[in-house]
Enzyme design. Sequence first.
Site, short mmCIF file in Angstrom:
data_model
loop_
_atom_site.label_atom_id
_atom_site.label_comp_id
_atom_site.label_asym_id
_atom_site.label_seq_id
_atom_site.Cartn_x
_atom_site.Cartn_y
_atom_site.Cartn_z
CB THR A 1 -36.09 -8.11 -30.77
OG1 THR A 1 -36.51 -9.31 -30.13
CG2 THR A 1 -35.65 -7.11 -29.71
N GLY A 2 -39.23 -8.36 -30.51
CA GLY A 2 -40.43 -8.19 -29.70
C GLY A 2 -41.69 -8.38 -30.52
CG MET A 3 -46.50 -7.93 -29.96
SD MET A 3 -46.56 -9.73 -29.73
CE MET A 3 -48.12 -10.07 -30.51
N GLY A 4 -44.02 -8.22 -33.05
CA GLY A 4 -43.86 -7.74 -34.42
C GLY A 4 -45.01 -6.90 -34.94
CB SER B 1 -36.86 -17.07 -29.84
OG SER B 1 -35.52 -16.79 -29.50
CB THR C 1 -37.68 -14.50 -35.57
OG1 THR C 1 -38.30 -14.74 -34.32
CG2 THR C 1 -38.74 -14.19 -36.60
NE ARG D 1 -47.04 -12.91 -35.34
CZ ARG D 1 -45.83 -12.54 -34.95
NH1 ARG D 1 -44.78 -13.27 -35.24
NH2 ARG D 1 -45.67 -11.43 -34.26
CB VAL D 2 -45.91 -13.40 -41.53
CG1 VAL D 2 -44.64 -12.65 -41.88
CG2 VAL D 2 -45.98 -14.73 -42.29
N GLY D 3 -44.63 -12.23 -38.63
CA GLY D 3 -44.33 -11.04 -37.84
C GLY D 3 -43.59 -9.99 -38.66
CG ASP D 4 -41.01 -7.50 -36.39
OD1 ASP D 4 -41.35 -8.57 -35.84
OD2 ASP D 4 -39.97 -6.87 -36.07
CB THR E 1 -36.30 -11.62 -33.24
OG1 THR E 1 -37.64 -12.07 -33.33
CG2 THR E 1 -35.78 -11.24 -34.60
C1 SD4 Z 1 -42.10 -11.51 -34.34
N1 SD4 Z 1 -40.44 -9.92 -33.71
O1 SD4 Z 1 -42.34 -12.49 -35.05
C2 SD4 Z 1 -40.70 -11.31 -33.89
C3 SD4 Z 1 -40.36 -12.14 -32.72
C4 SD4 Z 1 -41.40 -12.24 -31.72
O2 SD4 Z 1 -42.05 -12.02 -29.53
O3 SD4 Z 1 -42.49 -12.63 -31.97
N2 SD4 Z 1 -41.13 -11.95 -30.50
O4 SD4 Z 1 -42.96 -10.71 -33.97
#
Ligand code: SD4
Length: 333
Positions: A245-248, A92, A212, A222-225, A194
């Site tokens: 960490t997790g769903m950005g 990851s 990450t 796609r770009v996350g947080d 992450t």
């Molecule tokens: C993101 N927080 O890109 C990061 C890592 C991730 O599921 O996706 N985790 O959202």
Amino acid sequence: MFQIQRELIVISKRKFLKYSFLGSAASLAAPSVTGMTQRYVKKGKKTVVISTWNHGGPANEAAWQVLAGGGRALDAVEAGARIPEADPKVTSVGYGGFPDRDGVVTLDACIMDEKQNCGSVAFLQGIKHPISVARKVMEETPHVMLVGEGAQRFAVEQGFEVENLLTPKAETAWREWKRESRYQPVINIENHDTIGILALDQHGNLSGACTTSGAAFKMHGRVGDSPIIGAGLYVDNEVGAATATGMGELMIKTVGCHQVVELMRHGYTPEEACREAVERIARKLGDYQQFQVGFLALDRAGNYGAHCIQPGFNYAVRDADGALMKDSKSKLG
Ligand code: SD4
């Protein structure tokens, strides 16, 4: 190359200082509009580093080498983040990270120091250490964020090598995923996700880093947080630092890490601040039960804490007393 832009920035900084002086004179005279008390946490002497998930353990050890030698928190978090970035077993982060739905590994990272300086890269391909590129963006350019092809070109100019980051393990996982192509975010992928890493050095300065490969099998582009200052990472040396960490998408919608730091400014402990950031996601975004989000925070006295949505999020701590893993409390389960 950046000379002209730097000069422009110097000029605009002068203007900014002029106006901000006028602004602060006015605010001295003005009554508080927020009515909220600012309770700054007393600066401490505790040197400590904390980071997300099991892979935080080895990362913390690298960071601790820097801190124990009297080094800067900034150098510590960069050294720590580079460990999982280079580890192909960590699927990851960096090299070995799961690709997007087109089979391309795209990386996001950011770094922030005690003076509010920050640097970030997003949608970066072919560079093993995005955290070090983010630091170069911070230190060698007048900008905060570079993305995609521009970020890669800058990295190459800075001496980074372009390499294939898709390992056989990650490629196999992607081919298996393609059979059904079900776009369902996986919670706590193998307890790897992450890495967010926060450190307090012996000078009482804080820094943070976050890196990450993002959500596995995400849409291309796609770009996350994680590369977004305020969402995946935030540091304010007067108060504390936070990472996520997790769903950005959930952190971006609530500017989660900035919120955690601001809550600490108003007297919340790190754990209380993380819990409130999770609660706010739950209150505002409704459909949160299927996702994982974990916040991790460190205040400038060296107190730390975490909170998450689903059980399973843990974090690593390293200080002069040794190393330990801690399980975060969760809203569900
Ligand atoms: C993101 N927080 O890109 C990061 C890592 C991730 O599921 O996706 N985790 O959202």
